[in-house]
Design a protein around this motif. Sequence first.
Motif, PDB file in Angstrom:
ATOM      1  N   GLU A 307      35.816  55.174  47.444  1.00 62.54           N
ATOM      2  CA  GLU A 307      34.717  55.179  48.412  1.00 62.54           C
ATOM      3  C   GLU A 307      33.574  54.265  47.970  1.00 62.54           C
ATOM      4  OE1 GLU A 307      34.528  56.612  51.503  1.00 62.54           O
ATOM      5  OE2 GLU A 307      36.662  56.905  51.110  1.00 62.54           O
ATOM      6  N   MET A 308      33.240  54.315  46.679  1.00 63.18           N
ATOM      7  CA  MET A 308      32.153  53.470  46.178  1.00 63.18           C
ATOM      8  C   MET A 308      32.549  51.998  46.207  1.00 63.18           C
ATOM      9  SD  MET A 308      30.369  55.654  43.091  1.00 63.18           S
ATOM     10  CE  MET A 308      28.983  54.539  43.004  1.00 63.18           C
ATOM     11  N   GLU A 309      33.823  51.722  45.958  1.00 52.76           N
ATOM     12  CA  GLU A 309      34.304  50.341  46.019  1.00 52.76           C
ATOM     13  C   GLU A 309      34.185  49.813  47.445  1.00 52.76           C
ATOM     14  OE1 GLU A 309      35.801  46.919  44.201  1.00 52.76           O
ATOM     15  OE2 GLU A 309      35.390  48.816  43.196  1.00 52.76           O
ATOM     16  N   ASN A 312      30.606  48.975  48.304  1.00 46.79           N
ATOM     17  CA  ASN A 312      30.176  47.689  47.760  1.00 46.79           C
ATOM     18  C   ASN A 312      30.771  46.524  48.545  1.00 46.79           C
ATOM     19  OD1 ASN A 312      28.520  48.582  45.588  1.00 46.79           O
ATOM     20  ND2 ASN A 312      30.334  49.100  44.420  1.00 46.79           N
ATOM     21  N   MET A 313      32.019  46.669  48.950  1.00 50.07           N
ATOM     22  CA  MET A 313      32.647  45.612  49.750  1.00 50.07           C
ATOM     23  C   MET A 313      31.948  45.450  51.091  1.00 50.07           C
ATOM     24  SD  MET A 313      36.724  46.173  49.081  1.00 50.07           S
ATOM     25  CE  MET A 313      37.503  45.541  47.592  1.00 50.07           C
ATOM     26  N   GLU A 449      34.690  42.916  41.328  1.00 47.45           N
ATOM     27  CA  GLU A 449      35.131  43.520  40.069  1.00 47.45           C
ATOM     28  C   GLU A 449      34.110  43.300  38.967  1.00 47.45           C
ATOM     29  OE1 GLU A 449      38.848  41.673  39.317  1.00 47.45           O
ATOM     30  OE2 GLU A 449      39.799  42.538  41.084  1.00 47.45           O
ATOM     31  N   THR A 450      33.578  42.072  38.844  1.00 49.82           N
ATOM     32  CA  THR A 450      32.662  41.785  37.761  1.00 49.82           C
ATOM     33  C   THR A 450      31.283  42.373  37.968  1.00 49.82           C
ATOM     34  OG1 THR A 450      32.082  39.678  38.781  1.00 49.82           O
ATOM     35  CG2 THR A 450      33.854  39.651  37.161  1.00 49.82           C
ATOM     36  N   LYS A 451      30.974  42.796  39.219  1.00 50.83           N
ATOM     37  CA  LYS A 451      29.663  43.364  39.533  1.00 50.83           C
ATOM     38  C   LYS A 451      29.562  44.842  39.231  1.00 50.83           C
ATOM     39  CE  LYS A 451      28.024  40.467  43.342  1.00 50.83           C
ATOM     40  NZ  LYS A 451      27.744  40.489  44.767  1.00 50.83           N
TER      41      LYS A 451
END
Length: 458
Positions: A307-309, A312-313, A449-451
């Motif tokens: 959900e958090m991913e 962010n997207m 990914e890097t964030k």
Amino acid sequence: MECKVEKTQNANEVKLEITIEAEKFENAIKKVYFQSAKYFNIPGFRKGKAPQNIVERYYGKEIFYEDAFNDLVPAEYDKALKDNNIEAVSRPEIDIITMEKGQDLKFTATVQTKPEVELGKYKGIEIEKIEYNVKKEDIENELKSMQEQNARLVTVDDRAAENGDTATIDFDGYVDGKQFEGGKAEKYDLVLGSHSFIEGFEDQVVGMNLDEEKDVNVTFPKEYFSKELAGKPATFKVKLHELKKKELPELDDEFAKDVSEFDTLEELKNSIKEKQNKDKEKYEKEDAAVKAVVENMKVEIPSGMVEMEIDNMMRDMEQRMSYQGLKMEQYLKMMNQTEEEFRKNYEPQAIDAIKSRLALEAVIKAEKIEATDDEVKAKIEEMAKNYGKEAKELEENENIKEYIKQGIENEKAMEFLVANSKEKKATKKTTTKKADKEEKTEKVTKKTETKKTTKKSE
């Protein structure tokens, strides 16, 4: 503050019972009172001058509880996570046990934690060798981008303002007939069509002539950061002083000399072709290597992490759409989708992104890959140069340093995987619109990914 931690019956989930001293909660209530006192209008007192105890008696003693909780708890919660070495990957589910003036504030926070990764085979994996043949249109697109970067602004004095122009304006904003803070500027450069001002503002500047004065009427968005202005109509008195338009350089040998070390445009084109071929091949190999590691590893992804991913997207997508003047609501309407349906469609991509990130982190840990201080410093200096900032300013920001460190380690891990892989028979590829679209999507994934760690720490 006190904190007790216990595992729940669910995998990768813990419950924290946090107790915050009564004095801290009392101070938080006072802080909220002083911040909001100006809004209270109580008979017998001038607006904003009623004492705290009078406000509490008039509206109820719980009037400040929720805001005090929201002001106090985030920092205490983050400290509890840090003190107990908990890597949270979801929003906490809060359950208040005690919230009463004069008593300790007590609540529980149930949160999902970062899962353990069981690495499978990651050395000697087989990946396909791919040699790209970049198409002519790809080279032309790169040249157009270089044109844009080297464009110059030239003064326009024989026509009205158009979209794309840089307009130098004075503006003075009024709400309810009164000037408001931050609503006034002189000789401000505004790119028309950039959507950097309130919606509708730039559209009304288009068509203005030099030295013309005009009232621009707009309405602040309901979600505007200033509560005093949110949703309110405003009038800006605007004067146009100067217009400039973007002028692109000619694509010729002189252009090649100005922007590169090459003497002819043909040499520049060949260089772009060679670089794009190498970049695409490198990216494809790294992507294939990470996917192979993901296939060989075992991990259970918590739902909250997904959900958090997705959150962010979607934020990244909203930001990209804003550059085109679109809002998420408008885009969903165009796509004939609800937000829930849209999020569901993003789920597979989010899971892939998480797995890729966890795979790289596991390889970094297994191989003890580290970014040296010199490497981090060099990247900071490069970033400072690109953004016109002082390197020292960036070095003092721990979030930026961690972001750069992670990026370097991720890059090293991918290079390690490729260097320790085996190549299958080579196949040739040319870029297509579909391939470009997929590549852009993957780049967004890698960027996300890097964030992640820095977003969480912020």
